[in-house]
Design a protein around this motif. Structure first.
Motif, short mmCIF file in Angstrom:
data_model
loop_
_atom_site.label_atom_id
_atom_site.label_comp_id
_atom_site.label_asym_id
_atom_site.label_seq_id
_atom_site.Cartn_x
_atom_site.Cartn_y
_atom_site.Cartn_z
N UNK A 1 0.81 -1.22 0.00
CA UNK A 1 0.00 0.00 0.00
C UNK A 1 0.84 1.26 0.00
N UNK A 2 2.07 1.18 0.48
CA UNK A 2 2.94 2.36 0.46
C UNK A 2 3.62 2.54 -0.88
N UNK A 3 3.52 1.55 -1.77
CA UNK A 3 4.10 1.66 -3.10
C UNK A 3 5.43 0.95 -3.26
N UNK A 4 5.92 0.28 -2.21
CA UNK A 4 7.19 -0.41 -2.29
C UNK A 4 7.03 -1.74 -3.01
N UNK A 5 7.95 -2.01 -3.94
CA UNK A 5 7.89 -3.23 -4.74
C UNK A 5 8.55 -4.37 -3.98
N UNK A 6 7.94 -5.56 -4.00
CA UNK A 6 8.45 -6.72 -3.28
C UNK A 6 8.94 -7.81 -4.22
N UNK A 7 9.26 -7.47 -5.45
CA UNK A 7 9.75 -8.44 -6.43
C UNK A 7 11.28 -8.41 -6.44
N UNK A 8 11.90 -9.56 -6.71
CA UNK A 8 13.35 -9.64 -6.80
C UNK A 8 13.80 -9.40 -8.24
N UNK A 9 14.92 -8.68 -8.38
CA UNK A 9 15.50 -8.41 -9.70
C UNK A 9 16.98 -8.78 -9.67
N UNK A 10 17.54 -9.06 -10.85
CA UNK A 10 18.97 -9.35 -10.97
C UNK A 10 19.74 -8.04 -11.05
N UNK A 11 20.64 -7.81 -10.11
CA UNK A 11 21.43 -6.59 -10.11
C UNK A 11 22.89 -6.95 -10.31
N UNK A 12 23.60 -6.23 -11.19
CA UNK A 12 25.02 -6.53 -11.38
C UNK A 12 25.82 -6.08 -10.16
N UNK A 13 26.82 -6.89 -9.78
CA UNK A 13 27.67 -6.55 -8.64
C UNK A 13 29.15 -6.55 -9.02
N UNK A 14 29.48 -7.03 -10.23
CA UNK A 14 30.88 -7.06 -10.65
C UNK A 14 30.94 -6.81 -12.16
N UNK A 15 31.90 -5.95 -12.57
CA UNK A 15 32.02 -5.58 -13.97
C UNK A 15 33.43 -5.87 -14.47
N UNK A 16 33.58 -5.99 -15.80
CA UNK A 16 34.89 -6.19 -16.39
C UNK A 16 35.44 -4.84 -16.85
N UNK A 17 36.55 -4.85 -17.59
CA UNK A 17 37.19 -3.62 -18.04
C UNK A 17 36.36 -2.83 -19.03
N UNK A 18 35.47 -3.49 -19.75
CA UNK A 18 34.62 -2.81 -20.73
C UNK A 18 33.27 -2.43 -20.14
N UNK A 19 33.17 -2.45 -18.83
CA UNK A 19 31.97 -2.10 -18.08
C UNK A 19 30.77 -3.00 -18.43
N UNK A 20 31.05 -4.27 -18.69
CA UNK A 20 30.00 -5.26 -18.89
C UNK A 20 29.87 -6.05 -17.60
#
Length: 124
Positions: free
Chosen positions: A70-89
């Motif tokens: 009811x407050x508008x907060x989303x309770x779904x899980x998403x994939x978030x990147x936590x580590x990148x390579x030299x080309x920012x992938x």
């Protein structure tokens, strides 16, 4: 019997193969055009079916509004990147809670009401 020799020469020169190739290509073209018409008719039917469905309640984060409290907060899980390579992938992902806030802007009109511009009963 002279006509027999003309048909025999026409056959030996390859006249019948030209006739067969022309017929075969005409049938192929006819089949391709018919398949295109059938595909267009199917796409039109699917578009009409889609237009009759009611709109889904989806937030800007593409999650259904049922996933928000009811407050508008989303309770779904998403994939978030936590580590990148030299080309920012992104190299590694983790599941985290979606950090969006449910859209609380103006709601679309459920019913449109317009006054009559003229009163036909009182015209004099």
């Amino acid at each position: 019997m002279n006509w027999f020799w003309w048909i025999f020469v026409f056959f030996m020169v390859g006249g019948f193969s030209w006739l067969a190739d022309t017929g075969r290509s005409a049938l192929k073209t006819r089949h391709e055009r018919r398949m295109e018409r059938l595909k267009l008719a199917e796409n039109g039917r699917l578009a009409i079916e889609e237009s009759h469905k009611p709109p889904e309640a989806v937030c800007g984060c593409t999650h259904h509004l049922a996933k928000h409290d009811k407050t508008g907060k989303c309770h779904e899980d998403v994939r978030s990147p936590v580590e990148w390579d030299g080309e920012k992938k992104p190299l590694r992902f983790e599941l985290r809670q979606c950090n969006c806030q449910q859209y609380v802007g103006p709601q679309p009109l459920s019913k449109i009401y317009a006054d009559e511009l003229t009163d036909l009963d009182n015209l004099e």
